[in-house]
Design a protein around this motif. Structure first.
Motif, PDB file in Angstrom:
ATOM      1  N   GLU A  37       0.844  -1.196   0.000  1.00  0.00           N
ATOM      2  CA  GLU A  37       0.000   0.000   0.000  1.00  0.00           C
ATOM      3  C   GLU A  37       0.879   1.246   0.000  1.00  0.00           C
ATOM      4  O   GLU A  37       1.824   1.345   0.774  1.00  0.00           O
ATOM      5  N   LYS A  38       0.559   2.202  -0.899  1.00  0.00           N
ATOM      6  CA  LYS A  38       1.317   3.446  -0.977  1.00  0.00           C
ATOM      7  C   LYS A  38       0.570   4.545  -0.234  1.00  0.00           C
ATOM      8  O   LYS A  38      -0.645   4.537  -0.152  1.00  0.00           O
ATOM      9  N   ASN A  39       1.354   5.474   0.255  1.00  0.00           N
ATOM     10  CA  ASN A  39       0.764   6.621   0.932  1.00  0.00           C
ATOM     11  C   ASN A  39       0.889   7.837   0.018  1.00  0.00           C
ATOM     12  O   ASN A  39       1.985   8.303  -0.257  1.00  0.00           O
ATOM     13  N   TYR A  40      -0.225   8.336  -0.467  1.00  0.00           N
ATOM     14  CA  TYR A  40      -0.237   9.454  -1.401  1.00  0.00           C
ATOM     15  C   TYR A  40      -0.587  10.787  -0.735  1.00  0.00           C
ATOM     16  O   TYR A  40      -0.818  11.766  -1.419  1.00  0.00           O
ATOM     17  N   LYS A  41      -0.653  10.815   0.559  1.00  0.00           N
ATOM     18  CA  LYS A  41      -1.086  12.035   1.238  1.00  0.00           C
ATOM     19  C   LYS A  41      -0.123  13.196   1.035  1.00  0.00           C
ATOM     20  O   LYS A  41      -0.553  14.318   0.773  1.00  0.00           O
ATOM     21  N   LEU A  42       1.164  12.969   1.116  1.00  0.00           N
ATOM     22  CA  LEU A  42       2.128  14.059   0.965  1.00  0.00           C
ATOM     23  C   LEU A  42       2.140  14.636  -0.453  1.00  0.00           C
ATOM     24  O   LEU A  42       2.017  15.853  -0.621  1.00  0.00           O
ATOM     25  N   PRO A  43       2.259  13.822  -1.521  1.00  0.00           N
ATOM     26  CA  PRO A  43       2.237  14.419  -2.868  1.00  0.00           C
ATOM     27  C   PRO A  43       0.921  15.124  -3.196  1.00  0.00           C
ATOM     28  O   PRO A  43       0.913  16.179  -3.821  1.00  0.00           O
ATOM     29  N   LEU A  44      -0.196  14.550  -2.757  1.00  0.00           N
ATOM     30  CA  LEU A  44      -1.483  15.195  -3.010  1.00  0.00           C
ATOM     31  C   LEU A  44      -1.613  16.507  -2.242  1.00  0.00           C
ATOM     32  O   LEU A  44      -2.167  17.486  -2.752  1.00  0.00           O
ATOM     33  N   ILE A  46       0.888  18.489  -1.410  1.00  0.00           N
ATOM     34  CA  ILE A  46       1.762  19.446  -2.085  1.00  0.00           C
ATOM     35  C   ILE A  46       1.084  19.989  -3.349  1.00  0.00           C
ATOM     36  O   ILE A  46       1.107  21.194  -3.607  1.00  0.00           O
ATOM     37  N   CYS A  47       0.458  19.102  -4.122  1.00  0.00           N
ATOM     38  CA  CYS A  47      -0.264  19.550  -5.324  1.00  0.00           C
ATOM     39  C   CYS A  47      -1.400  20.497  -4.953  1.00  0.00           C
ATOM     40  O   CYS A  47      -1.601  21.522  -5.615  1.00  0.00           O
ATOM     41  N   PHE A  48      -2.133  20.182  -3.919  1.00  0.00           N
ATOM     42  CA  PHE A  48      -3.225  21.040  -3.476  1.00  0.00           C
ATOM     43  C   PHE A  48      -2.722  22.420  -3.060  1.00  0.00           C
ATOM     44  O   PHE A  48      -3.301  23.446  -3.421  1.00  0.00           O
ATOM     45  N   LEU A  49      -1.623  22.467  -2.316  1.00  0.00           N
ATOM     46  CA  LEU A  49      -1.066  23.754  -1.890  1.00  0.00           C
ATOM     47  C   LEU A  49      -0.550  24.570  -3.065  1.00  0.00           C
ATOM     48  O   LEU A  49      -0.769  25.789  -3.130  1.00  0.00           O
ATOM     49  N   LEU A  50       0.118  23.927  -4.017  1.00  0.00           N
ATOM     50  CA  LEU A  50       0.625  24.648  -5.187  1.00  0.00           C
ATOM     51  C   LEU A  50      -0.515  25.241  -6.012  1.00  0.00           C
ATOM     52  O   LEU A  50      -0.450  26.402  -6.439  1.00  0.00           O
ATOM     53  N   ILE A  51      -1.556  24.468  -6.230  1.00  0.00           N
ATOM     54  CA  ILE A  51      -2.704  24.974  -6.987  1.00  0.00           C
ATOM     55  C   ILE A  51      -3.390  26.100  -6.222  1.00  0.00           C
ATOM     56  O   ILE A  51      -3.802  27.109  -6.807  1.00  0.00           O
ATOM     57  N   SER A  52      -3.487  25.972  -4.913  1.00  0.00           N
ATOM     58  CA  SER A  52      -4.108  27.026  -4.109  1.00  0.00           C
ATOM     59  C   SER A  52      -3.302  28.318  -4.168  1.00  0.00           C
ATOM     60  O   SER A  52      -3.868  29.402  -4.342  1.00  0.00           O
TER      61      SER A  52
END
Length: 186
Positions: A37-44, A46-52
Motif C-alpha cells: 500500500e502506498k501513501n499518497y497524502k504528501l504528494p497530493l 503538495i499539489c493542493f497547496l501549489l494549486i491554491s
C-alpha cells in the motif's frame, strides 16, 4: 461559416471527446491489486497547496491573468474590487497592478500586440520593452502616460523602461481597458 463560432465549435468537439473518452475509460477500468500500500497524502497535499497558491495570486496582487479563478481574471486594479467574498483592496501585498502605464502609441512593428490605448502594469511594460529591444534592431518609438506625465520616447532601447528584473517574466498581467465596459477576454 462565421469565423466567430470556430472557438465555440472546437471547444464543444474537444469537450464531447473528453466526455466520451472518460466514459469509456471508467466503464472498462479495473483497478489492480497492489502487493503493498502506498501513501499518497504528501504528494497530493503538495499539489493542493501549489494549486491554491497559484489561484490566490490575484488576491495578493501578483497577477490578474493566468489564474484559475474567473473572478481573479476580471478588473481588480486600483480602488475597485469585483470580488464578492474577499475584498482584494485589503489583501494585496504588492502593488504591481496599481502601478500602470497607458500606452498611447507604439511603433508600427509592435502594432500586432494590440496594446495601444490600454493600460498595463509597469513591470509588464518593462519586461516587454526589454524583450522588444532585444528582438528588434530598429528604433522603437512610443508615446505613453506614466504617473500622469505624457512621455514621448524616441528609442525604447535607450529609455529607463528596458530595465527589468529577472522574475518579471513570471508575472502575467493582461492589458487593462481604461474606460468603458470591459470587453470579455475569455
Amino acid at each position: 461559416m462565421n469565423p466567430y463560432y470556430y472557438g465555440f465549435i472546437e471547444g464543444s468537439i474537444f469537450n464531447i471527446g473528453w466526455v466520451i473518452f472518460f466514459y469509456t475509460f471508467f466503464k472498462n477500468y479495473e483497478s489492480k491489486i497492489n502487493p503493498y500500500e502506498k501513501n499518497y497524502k504528501l504528494p497530493l497535499s503538495i499539489c493542493f497547496l501549489l494549486i491554491s497558491f497559484w489561484t490566490l495570486r490575484a488576491y495578493v496582487g501578483l497577477g490578474n491573468s493566468g489564474n484559475l479563478t474567473m473572478f481573479s481574471n476580471l478588473n481588480t486594479e486600483k480602488e475597485r474590487s469585483n470580488h464578492l467574498l474577499i475584498n482584494t483592496i485589503y489583501t494585496k501585498i504588492v502593488d504591481f497592478e496599481e502601478d500602470t502605464v497607458l500606452i498611447l502609441k507604439l511603433h508600427d512593428t509592435l502594432k500586432k500586440h494590440k496594446l495601444e490605448n490600454f493600460r498595463i502594469p509597469i513591470s509588464e511594460f518593462c519586461f516587454l520593452s526589454n524583450d522588444w529591444s532585444k528582438r528588434y534592431k530598429i528604433k522603437l518609438n512610443c508615446i505613453l502616460v506614466y504617473k500622469n506625465d505624457t512621455i514621448k520616447i524616441d528609442d525604447l532601447r535607450n529609455s529607463s523602461f528596458v530595465e527589468t528584473k529577472w522574475w518579471y517574466k513570471y508575472l502575467y498581467f493582461r492589458k487593462i481597458q481604461p474606460n468603458g465596459p470591459n470587453e470579455c477576454r475569455w
